[in-house]
Each structure stands twice: as structure tokens, then as C-alpha cells.
Write a protein that holds these residues in place. Sequence first.
Motif, PDB file in Angstrom:
ATOM      1  N   PHE A 170     -35.813  44.420 -28.368  1.00 60.28           N
ATOM      2  CA  PHE A 170     -36.780  43.455 -28.909  1.00 60.28           C
ATOM      3  C   PHE A 170     -38.011  43.383 -28.009  1.00 60.28           C
ATOM      4  O   PHE A 170     -37.972  43.804 -26.848  1.00 60.28           O
ATOM      5  CB  PHE A 170     -36.162  42.061 -29.074  1.00 60.28           C
ATOM      6  CG  PHE A 170     -35.518  41.515 -27.831  1.00 60.28           C
ATOM      7  CD1 PHE A 170     -36.275  40.880 -26.836  1.00 60.28           C
ATOM      8  CD2 PHE A 170     -34.146  41.630 -27.633  1.00 60.28           C
ATOM      9  CE1 PHE A 170     -35.681  40.382 -25.695  1.00 60.28           C
ATOM     10  CE2 PHE A 170     -33.538  41.134 -26.485  1.00 60.28           C
ATOM     11  CZ  PHE A 170     -34.310  40.508 -25.506  1.00 60.28           C
ATOM     12  N   THR A 171     -39.091  42.825 -28.569  1.00 61.76           N
ATOM     13  CA  THR A 171     -40.345  42.644 -27.845  1.00 61.76           C
ATOM     14  C   THR A 171     -40.755  41.175 -27.932  1.00 61.76           C
ATOM     15  O   THR A 171     -40.664  40.559 -29.006  1.00 61.76           O
ATOM     16  CB  THR A 171     -41.464  43.519 -28.433  1.00 61.76           C
ATOM     17  OG1 THR A 171     -41.083  44.887 -28.347  1.00 61.76           O
ATOM     18  CG2 THR A 171     -42.775  43.311 -27.693  1.00 61.76           C
ATOM     19  N   ILE A 172     -41.219  40.636 -26.811  1.00 61.18           N
ATOM     20  CA  ILE A 172     -41.677  39.251 -26.765  1.00 61.18           C
ATOM     21  C   ILE A 172     -43.162  39.256 -26.413  1.00 61.18           C
ATOM     22  O   ILE A 172     -43.578  39.900 -25.441  1.00 61.18           O
ATOM     23  CB  ILE A 172     -40.909  38.448 -25.695  1.00 61.18           C
ATOM     24  CG1 ILE A 172     -39.406  38.545 -25.948  1.00 61.18           C
ATOM     25  CG2 ILE A 172     -41.348  36.991 -25.669  1.00 61.18           C
ATOM     26  CD1 ILE A 172     -38.568  38.124 -24.760  1.00 61.18           C
ATOM     27  N   SER A 173     -43.955  38.548 -27.204  1.00 62.41           N
ATOM     28  CA  SER A 173     -45.401  38.510 -26.957  1.00 62.41           C
ATOM     29  C   SER A 173     -45.880  37.078 -26.771  1.00 62.41           C
ATOM     30  O   SER A 173     -45.348  36.142 -27.369  1.00 62.41           O
ATOM     31  CB  SER A 173     -46.162  39.164 -28.114  1.00 62.41           C
ATOM     32  OG  SER A 173     -45.882  38.516 -29.342  1.00 62.41           O
ATOM     33  N   LEU A 174     -46.890  36.935 -25.922  1.00 62.81           N
ATOM     34  CA  LEU A 174     -47.498  35.639 -25.632  1.00 62.81           C
ATOM     35  C   LEU A 174     -48.937  35.625 -26.128  1.00 62.81           C
ATOM     36  O   LEU A 174     -49.578  36.677 -26.226  1.00 62.81           O
ATOM     37  CB  LEU A 174     -47.483  35.363 -24.121  1.00 62.81           C
ATOM     38  CG  LEU A 174     -46.125  35.214 -23.442  1.00 62.81           C
ATOM     39  CD1 LEU A 174     -46.326  34.995 -21.937  1.00 62.81           C
ATOM     40  CD2 LEU A 174     -45.356  34.049 -24.037  1.00 62.81           C
TER      41      LEU A 174
ATOM     42  N   LYS B 229     -51.577  34.738 -18.214  1.00 60.53           N
ATOM     43  CA  LYS B 229     -51.283  34.594 -16.779  1.00 60.53           C
ATOM     44  C   LYS B 229     -49.825  34.216 -16.525  1.00 60.53           C
ATOM     45  O   LYS B 229     -49.344  34.304 -15.397  1.00 60.53           O
ATOM     46  CB  LYS B 229     -52.212  33.561 -16.155  1.00 60.53           C
ATOM     47  CG  LYS B 229     -53.672  33.987 -16.122  1.00 60.53           C
ATOM     48  CD  LYS B 229     -54.541  32.918 -15.466  1.00 60.53           C
ATOM     49  CE  LYS B 229     -55.988  33.360 -15.419  1.00 60.53           C
ATOM     50  NZ  LYS B 229     -56.863  32.311 -14.810  1.00 60.53           N
ATOM     51  N   SER B 230     -49.145  33.760 -17.574  1.00 57.49           N
ATOM     52  CA  SER B 230     -47.740  33.346 -17.421  1.00 57.49           C
ATOM     53  C   SER B 230     -46.765  34.477 -17.720  1.00 57.49           C
ATOM     54  O   SER B 230     -45.553  34.269 -17.699  1.00 57.49           O
ATOM     55  CB  SER B 230     -47.444  32.163 -18.357  1.00 57.49           C
ATOM     56  OG  SER B 230     -48.253  31.052 -18.045  1.00 57.49           O
ATOM     57  N   MET B 231     -47.281  35.674 -17.990  1.00 61.12           N
ATOM     58  CA  MET B 231     -46.404  36.784 -18.348  1.00 61.12           C
ATOM     59  C   MET B 231     -45.431  37.118 -17.219  1.00 61.12           C
ATOM     60  O   MET B 231     -44.246  37.398 -17.457  1.00 61.12           O
ATOM     61  CB  MET B 231     -47.238  38.020 -18.701  1.00 61.12           C
ATOM     62  CG  MET B 231     -46.405  39.245 -19.081  1.00 61.12           C
ATOM     63  SD  MET B 231     -45.255  38.950 -20.444  1.00 61.12           S
ATOM     64  CE  MET B 231     -46.421  38.858 -21.807  1.00 61.12           C
ATOM     65  N   ASN B 232     -45.894  37.071 -15.977  1.00 61.07           N
ATOM     66  CA  ASN B 232     -45.010  37.380 -14.852  1.00 61.07           C
ATOM     67  C   ASN B 232     -43.866  36.380 -14.766  1.00 61.07           C
ATOM     68  O   ASN B 232     -42.725  36.754 -14.452  1.00 61.07           O
ATOM     69  CB  ASN B 232     -45.797  37.388 -13.539  1.00 61.07           C
ATOM     70  CG  ASN B 232     -46.606  38.654 -13.359  1.00 61.07           C
ATOM     71  OD1 ASN B 232     -46.320  39.667 -13.986  1.00 61.07           O
ATOM     72  ND2 ASN B 232     -47.627  38.595 -12.516  1.00 61.07           N
TER      73      ASN B 232
ATOM     74  N   ASP C  38     -50.746  43.361 -21.571  1.00 54.70           N
ATOM     75  CA  ASP C  38     -50.941  42.149 -20.770  1.00 54.70           C
ATOM     76  C   ASP C  38     -50.293  40.933 -21.411  1.00 54.70           C
ATOM     77  O   ASP C  38     -50.163  39.891 -20.768  1.00 54.70           O
ATOM     78  CB  ASP C  38     -52.440  41.880 -20.591  1.00 54.70           C
ATOM     79  CG  ASP C  38     -53.115  42.913 -19.715  1.00 54.70           C
ATOM     80  OD1 ASP C  38     -52.386  43.557 -18.920  1.00 54.70           O
ATOM     81  OD2 ASP C  38     -54.333  43.090 -19.818  1.00 54.70           O
ATOM     82  N   GLN C  39     -49.882  41.067 -22.666  1.00 49.85           N
ATOM     83  CA  GLN C  39     -49.353  39.916 -23.394  1.00 49.85           C
ATOM     84  C   GLN C  39     -47.974  40.157 -24.003  1.00 49.85           C
ATOM     85  O   GLN C  39     -47.465  39.303 -24.714  1.00 49.85           O
ATOM     86  CB  GLN C  39     -50.322  39.518 -24.516  1.00 49.85           C
ATOM     87  CG  GLN C  39     -51.689  39.089 -24.028  1.00 49.85           C
ATOM     88  CD  GLN C  39     -52.681  38.974 -25.167  1.00 49.85           C
ATOM     89  OE1 GLN C  39     -53.777  39.509 -25.117  1.00 49.85           O
ATOM     90  NE2 GLN C  39     -52.306  38.263 -26.215  1.00 49.85           N
TER      91      GLN C  39
ATOM     92  N   LEU D 150     -40.658  38.891 -31.252  1.00 49.35           N
ATOM     93  CA  LEU D 150     -40.749  37.439 -31.133  1.00 49.35           C
ATOM     94  C   LEU D 150     -42.114  37.079 -30.570  1.00 49.35           C
ATOM     95  O   LEU D 150     -42.424  37.379 -29.412  1.00 49.35           O
ATOM     96  CB  LEU D 150     -39.649  36.895 -30.213  1.00 49.35           C
ATOM     97  CG  LEU D 150     -39.736  35.403 -29.863  1.00 49.35           C
ATOM     98  CD1 LEU D 150     -39.554  34.540 -31.109  1.00 49.35           C
ATOM     99  CD2 LEU D 150     -38.696  35.018 -28.821  1.00 49.35           C
ATOM    100  N   ASN D 151     -42.937  36.456 -31.423  1.00 54.97           N
ATOM    101  CA  ASN D 151     -44.230  35.938 -30.992  1.00 54.97           C
ATOM    102  C   ASN D 151     -44.015  34.479 -30.590  1.00 54.97           C
ATOM    103  O   ASN D 151     -43.746  33.628 -31.428  1.00 54.97           O
ATOM    104  CB  ASN D 151     -45.261  36.049 -32.120  1.00 54.97           C
ATOM    105  CG  ASN D 151     -46.632  35.552 -31.704  1.00 54.97           C
ATOM    106  OD1 ASN D 151     -46.819  34.374 -31.436  1.00 54.97           O
ATOM    107  ND2 ASN D 151     -47.598  36.462 -31.674  1.00 54.97           N
ATOM    108  N   VAL D 152     -44.121  34.204 -29.297  1.00 54.91           N
ATOM    109  CA  VAL D 152     -43.771  32.880 -28.777  1.00 54.91           C
ATOM    110  C   VAL D 152     -44.650  31.784 -29.384  1.00 54.91           C
ATOM    111  O   VAL D 152     -44.154  30.709 -29.754  1.00 54.91           O
ATOM    112  CB  VAL D 152     -43.860  32.858 -27.239  1.00 54.91           C
ATOM    113  CG1 VAL D 152     -43.642  31.438 -26.701  1.00 54.91           C
ATOM    114  CG2 VAL D 152     -42.831  33.806 -26.635  1.00 54.91           C
ATOM    115  N   ALA D 153     -45.951  32.047 -29.516  1.00 54.99           N
ATOM    116  CA  ALA D 153     -46.854  31.035 -30.071  1.00 54.99           C
ATOM    117  C   ALA D 153     -46.485  30.710 -31.512  1.00 54.99           C
ATOM    118  O   ALA D 153     -46.400  29.541 -31.902  1.00 54.99           O
ATOM    119  CB  ALA D 153     -48.302  31.516 -29.981  1.00 54.99           C
TER     120      ALA D 153
END
Length: 310
Positions: free
Chosen positions: A4-8, A14-17, A50-51, A157-160
Motif C-alpha cells: 500500500f501507499t500512504i500520501s499526505l 514536513k511531517s513525512m519523516n 515528498d508526500q 490511502l490519502n490521509v487528508a
Amino acid sequence: MELFTISLPTSLQKSMNKLSNLLKEQVLDDLHIGSKEARQAIVEFLPISDQAICCQAIMPHFQLKEHGSAVYHAAATAIAEFVVSELEPSMLSTIIRRKYRNSHSADAAALERYCHDLLHGKEWDSLGTKFLDADRLRRKSKVTTEVEQFLQDNTELNVAGFTTFRLKPYRKELAEVVEYALDEYVLDKQYQEFISLLKYFVFLQDTKLPMVHLLHKGGHDFILYDESFQLLDPNPPTDRIVAEMLETEMNIEDMVISSLISVSPKHITIHTRQPDMQVIRTIETIFDQRVTVCVQCASCSSSLDELVQP
């Protein structure tokens, strides 16, 4: 093999880490494969932009039937921690501004502070931090359950989008927190206005006694003395207007304030072992510079130690 892939959203780039670290740590904790010193990795989380971050199964060590459920649960737990710690404040802010869009901006900011105190910064009576920790874990569990179910059937999964259009039980609870915060805010605002009115009334009042001593036995139990340490009537006649105000607005345990207003002293010395108690702070607010707080002096040291309740 991509699981799966999670995107922000861009705003959380900046919260990716932090999300990446949460995912890695949670999977390592949940999947006890091999010894602690040399556990065999079965999945890895790789940034693909980056996201976005991708969960890749490491073959042939990863077996879907054996490890799939544990990986989804671990990832869901990490994402839930991210939502509660990183997104919850903005979600509350959005609820407040949508629901009370006609309120003054200062009111919205105050409601956010009340929500923060309810969820994070304010201990609930004797339950203290244990209640706060349990409450946070319950909210987090609601997010974990729904994210885990989603990951089992979806690969992106798009978190937003997920926090906006899913998580109905969690968002419903946040809305209830906002409702409760609004009630508390209104009550506190009314109480502060009432205290200000009492303070103004005291300012206009003529003084009747030069000095009174207020001995605090503990809790909301006080004894009132004059300047010679002679016992005063605990229920002196009260101005009718003040009596009506106190009867409708003030708790019965705070009626010591009514007695002080009735005798209208020029100066008040409060002898107490609990100077930070709310009722004492309220007396200081109403009578302002007339009040001196004593935690131990020659006049009260022995008598207060005898009277004070354990």
C-alpha cells in the motif's frame, strides 16, 4: 511486492519523516520475528515522493497469510498515532470554524484552547493523567480500527481525504468535544462577568469593618474573625441585591464570599495551607488589594494546624 501507499497533503509535507518513523517503529514492535538483535525484516517503507511513502513486502520472507494482518494492524496503529498527534488540533479547528463561523475569531481561539485542555492539558479530578491517557487511547483505537479495515481492501490511502470523508465515529467524538468546550466556555464567561460585577459592587461599597481574618480549615470550610480574632456571625445580613445575585450564580460552598461582602472589611487576611485553591483566588479577584494571603504566621500557626482538615 507493493502492499500500500500512504500520501499526505502538501501542508503536511514536513511531517513525512514523522509518519515514516512511526510506521517503521510500529511494525518492528508488532512483528516479533527473530531475536530482538537480529529480526528479519519482512516489509520496508520507502519514500516515493515528498508526500508519499510506500510499504513494500520483502520477498520471500513476507507471507501474506502469515504476516498480512499484523502489518496492516501495525500500519493502522502508526497512522492513528499520526492523526491524533498531528491532525487532531486542525480537525477541531475546522469543526469550530464551520459550526461557529459567525463567532468572533477570539471566541474560536478560546474554544480551541478549551478543547486542548479537555483532551490534553487538564487533569480530571482524582483520575488525573490516567484518565487522559485512556481517553486518548480510545480515540486512537477508533482511528486504528477504520484505517486497518481500509488497508485490507485498498492499496492507496490519502490521509487528508480519509480524515475528511471517513472516520465518522472519531469526527463525531471531536464534534462532541467542541460542544462540551462551548458549554464550558459560556459558563466560564458568564461566571467571569458575574465576578466582575461583584468586584464593582465591592468597590462602590462603604467599608464596615477595618479588618477580618478568614481561617481556611480545608476544602470550602472557613471561619470568619474580626481584627481581634473574635468570632463573627458566619451568616451576617446580606444586601438584598447581592443575596439574589449569589443565590442564582454562586455555588453554596462559595458562600463565604457572601459573608465577606456583607461585613465589607477594609482588609482581609486569609490564613490557609492551600493558597492556590480556586475559592481563595476568587476572593483575591473580587477584593483585589484588600486581600493578604498568609500560609503561616504567629496568629494562626497553632490554631490553623489544629483546625485544618487532613
